[in-house]
Design an enzyme around this catalytic site. Sequence first.
Site, PDB file in Angstrom:
ATOM      1  CB  SER A 110      -0.882  -0.033   1.237  1.00  0.00           C
ATOM      2  OG  SER A 110      -1.706   1.085   1.225  1.00  0.00           O
ATOM      3  N   GLY A 111       0.614   2.164  -0.898  1.00  0.00           N
ATOM      4  CA  GLY A 111       1.371   3.419  -0.964  1.00  0.00           C
ATOM      5  C   GLY A 111       2.618   3.319  -1.810  1.00  0.00           C
ATOM      6  CB  THR A 115      -3.509   3.732  -7.556  1.00  0.00           C
ATOM      7  OG1 THR A 115      -3.889   2.692  -6.667  1.00  0.00           O
ATOM      8  CG2 THR A 115      -4.748   4.314  -8.183  1.00  0.00           C
ATOM      9  CG  ASN A 160      -1.729   5.780  -0.656  1.00  0.00           C
ATOM     10  OD1 ASN A 160      -1.839   6.989  -0.828  1.00  0.00           O
ATOM     11  ND2 ASN A 160      -1.749   4.907  -1.639  1.00  0.00           N
ATOM     12  CB  SER A 163      -4.939   3.681   0.753  1.00  0.00           C
ATOM     13  OG  SER A 163      -4.724   2.307   0.657  1.00  0.00           O
ATOM     14  CB  SER A 164      -6.898   1.341  -4.161  1.00  0.00           C
ATOM     15  OG  SER A 164      -5.989   2.148  -4.836  1.00  0.00           O
ATOM     16  N   GLY A 390      -1.507  -4.772  -2.353  1.00  0.00           N
ATOM     17  CA  GLY A 390      -0.264  -5.513  -2.213  1.00  0.00           C
ATOM     18  C   GLY A 390      -0.249  -6.319  -0.928  1.00  0.00           C
ATOM     19  CD  GLU A 392      -3.185  -4.319   3.179  1.00  0.00           C
ATOM     20  OE1 GLU A 392      -3.950  -4.790   4.030  1.00  0.00           O
ATOM     21  OE2 GLU A 392      -3.482  -3.350   2.448  1.00  0.00           O
TER      22      GLU A 392
END
Length: 1107
Positions: A110-111, A115, A160, A163-164, A390, A392
């Site tokens: 994440s981050g 995206t 993020n 973040s998605s 991703g 985690e």
Amino acid sequence: MPKSEVKTSLLDNMIGVGDSVLLEPLTEDTFLENLKNRFDHSEIYTYIGSVVISVNPYRHLPIYTPEKVEEYRNRNFYELSPHIYALADEAYRSLRDQDKDQCILITGESGAGKTEASKLVMSYVAAVCGKGAEVNQVKEQLLQSNPVLEAFGNAKTMRNDNSSRFGKYMDIEFDFKGDPLGGVISNYLLEKSRVVKQPRGERNFHIFYQLLSGGSEDLLKQLKLEREFNQYNYLGLDSAKVNGVDDAANFRTVKNAMQIVGFLDDEVVLVLEVVAAVLKLGNIEFKPESRVNGLDESRIQDKNELKEICELLGQDQAVLERAFSFRTVEAKQEKVSTTLNVAQAYYARDALAKNLYNRLFTWLVNRINESIKAQTKVRKKVMGVLDIYGFEIFENNSFEQFIINYCNEKLQQIFIELTLKEEQEEYIKEGIEWTHIEYFNNAIICELIENNTNGILAMLDEECLRPGTVTDETFLEKLNQVCAVHERFESRMSKSSRFLNDTTLPHNCFRIQHYAGKVMYHVEGFVDKNNDLLYRDLSQAMWKTNHVLVKSLFPEGNPAKMSLKRPPTAGSQFKASVATLMKNLQTKNPNYIRCIKPNDQKAPHVFAEGLVCHQVRYLGLMENVRVRRAGYAFKQPYESCLERYKMLCSQTWPHWRQGSRDGVKVLLTELQIPPEEFSYGRSKIFIRNPRTLFELEDLRKRRLEDLATLIQKIYRGWKCRTNFLLMKKSQIIISAWTKRHFQRKKYLQLKRVTLIIQSYIRGWKARKLLRELKHQKRCEESATTIAAYWRGFQARRELKRLKEEARRKHAVAVIWAYWLGLKVRREYRKFFRANAGKKIYEFTIQRIMQKYFLELKKKLPSMSPTEKTWPPRPYLFLDDTHTELKRIFHLWRCKKYRDQFTEQKKAIFEEKLEASELFKDKKALYTNSVQQPFQGDYLEISKNPKYQKLNGAVEENIVLADVVNKINRANGKGAPRIFLLTQSNFILADQKSGQIKSTIPVNDITSVSVSKQTDGLFAVHLKEGSTAAAKGDFLFTSDRLIEIITKLYRTIFFKTNQKINVEINNEFLVQFNQDKVCVKFIQGAQKNGNLPTCKRKNNRLLEVTVP
Ligand SMILES: Nc1ncnc2c1ncn2[C@@H]1O[C@H](COP(=O)(O)OP(=O)(O)O)[C@@H](O)[C@H]1O
Ligand SMILES: [Mg+2]
């Protein structure tokens, strides 16, 4: 053919190595060092073969400009320095040109920038693919789907700000030309728990904040919302505002994007109503109420919020209230309703909120798909872009992490499979001997999770479906039994006592050794989340609303379609969709972007090595490099290889005429590279060791320097020689021109001289000729002249002779005549008187004179004295006589004329003459008088009885009698008077009575004054001291002025024999009494006839205005 002149080749000017496969030696340290080095120089992209590693720069880099797009467009992958565009271009071109469906797999935690990377790929493809209004609309819709999905599916997390919170896979579809046709989006597992609760420092989904900040007052009122975030329980308080994020502006962007994608205005309102309802659900609170049976029942604390939600959704309030208080369980035609306690009521509320939001999100994705789906049925080429959460690893990992990591395991699996498969295929295709490389295959972990009989997910489902009390603990127990022996499964309570003393592993946890590392999962919530239970009462209540959207979100609430079958669990649903995804991906050509997060602070320029190292490990990047290098580190088509290194061998430089494969062989043999270092494939050369490649590069660099020197040398030589040749050529030209010039000058001079000489000679010749011709002509002329003279002379001689002869003949005749005369006279002398000749002469003269006079008499001119003519004289000898006769005739004529005159007429003429002498050319009035006869006595006094008395008083003859105007001396006014002139006096008398006023002797008159003009005014000056002069001089006016004055003048002359002075002037003096007065004549306008007007101006001036 690679372009040898490319400036930014992968191998030129590179910072570290652009392709990690070339790292030497290859260790984790060198790999990290290389990444760091490149990151520090803003090179965020690095390759592992065809895989792109992207390190999040956390700042804007100027490498996504339209110029960059152009630079990477249609270029080979290794031609330019590493860039995500190179990958996108490669993928797009092989899709378009080789008809291979592509997928772009973007992974990373994440981050890490997944995206962003997916958006970069999409925007690149949009920029390079076809153009045109229709195509542009498709592109725009595809691109604008992002802001909508991000608003509803993204949230700020600790890692993020954007973040998605869902997985996304998007298929972009193209036609055979490579023009986009449309797309299909698949979403995976939205993190819906976020709707009701967010970890500290994180936010709910963006849309809630955007709506409250950016919605207009009207909209908020319509949605029954307050603007403040703190009004809502579901919005985490501590980080409602995010730095650098303008929620209000983003709301406008989202609304705009929805419009572009094709949402109708009504649909937008429906969506926002659901969002508002979810938000308001959080504000419904329950309180316990004790029942008689001793159980606690829940009651809604404040029904206002519930009422508003029902109004929003078009819901019967009682229905919803009941759904929050009871739970109905149906089993085989039996319905059992139980009341809910407070905790259950809250659970129900949150479940409803989560479900509502989750289903809304799925609806949104479907709605977007409806808009962007390709309109044609033609065969499409597909490029899939996978932007999925991703790996985690948190402190507290729950069901979501388990699912996410499972997904990543699957992706890793496919990565390994596809990468190795592809690599392997290439070696086989190229005919290279292939030795198997050991790598970690994570299939075993996938097995552990997804195996249908004893996989963890299967076990979880089993637990959820099992009757009896089911808890997370019972699930863990089951795991402990079934998976205990699995080498990747770890648990404190497992049968294998390996972990009994592992204090890092709490009792309510299990641990899985993922390919990316060990992850410890807390079992708490697994069962619940997997069940994903929404009480049937709630879904039925939702189905009953009048809200079209909400109704469609809960189809299972329809009693007609009600089934007793349980809905599939979250785990099995996810497993199924992942399986579909994997199947889908396997049919496509994969392209990998592996995103790395350089630090946890979202800070630019910070490269936390520990953090990166961890990601490098779990992403398996080192393995990736090793696998890539296991065979051959570097491969290149023969043409490119030869082109790049041909300068290293004298045989291949500068041109190799045969096949490039042979060229490379010759080249490598000459360079004495050990044969085990390379293999010859069918179309490519494979280099085993990166060092070899670098040696080649070094040699190339040195050789290039030599070549540069050589080129320089040759160029300089060429330049000097060209210069010299040019100068030589110029010199020749100049000398040629100079010579030409001088020769020409000389030639012209010679020509001039020749011409002169020639002309002289010609002139001389011509003159000579002329002279001769002239001589000849003269001779001819002379002859003619002589002849003429001669003839003339002869003629004259002849004439003279003839004349002589004639004279002689005449003389003979005269002599003969004289002789005859003499003889006759002698004979007849006796018959003639001696003076007969004289008589004849006199007779002749007499006759002539007679004739002359008779003729003259006939021709005499008229008798007028003014006649000037006289007949011409007939004989010269009469000249004097003729003139004298003329004079005499004239005198006689005049006398005759005079004799006709009477005495009276003579006097008149004399007077007229006198008048002419006095006034002609002196006074303008004179001309008028010429025609007038001077009558004198105009009044006929002697005959007029009226003047009898006056007549009596006058003794002498009257010279003149007339009426004049006497001018008053004082005022200049006129009065008529009779003016009477006798031989000695002049008398003034009254006109009417004839009474004499004054008698003045003419002796007393000294002079008369008149003007030069046409007026009739005249002054009579008197002798000073005379009696008549007592009053002064007289002023008169009369039309007959000329006559009067002439007569006066003559009278005085006859009387005194003296001529009086007649002064003619426009200004003269008169004596009045004692004063001398000036009479001045001026020209004025015509007033009363032709008479002058007099005005006494002052003592000294009398002004006469003459018309
Ligand atoms: N290539 C990039 N250039 C600049 N900033 C980037 C780039 N990639 C990511 N970022 C920054 O990092 C943030 C997180 O990226 P994002 O793609 O949302 O991560 P992920 O999707 O992997 O969670 C972005 O909001 C952006 O600020
Ligand atoms: Mg993301």
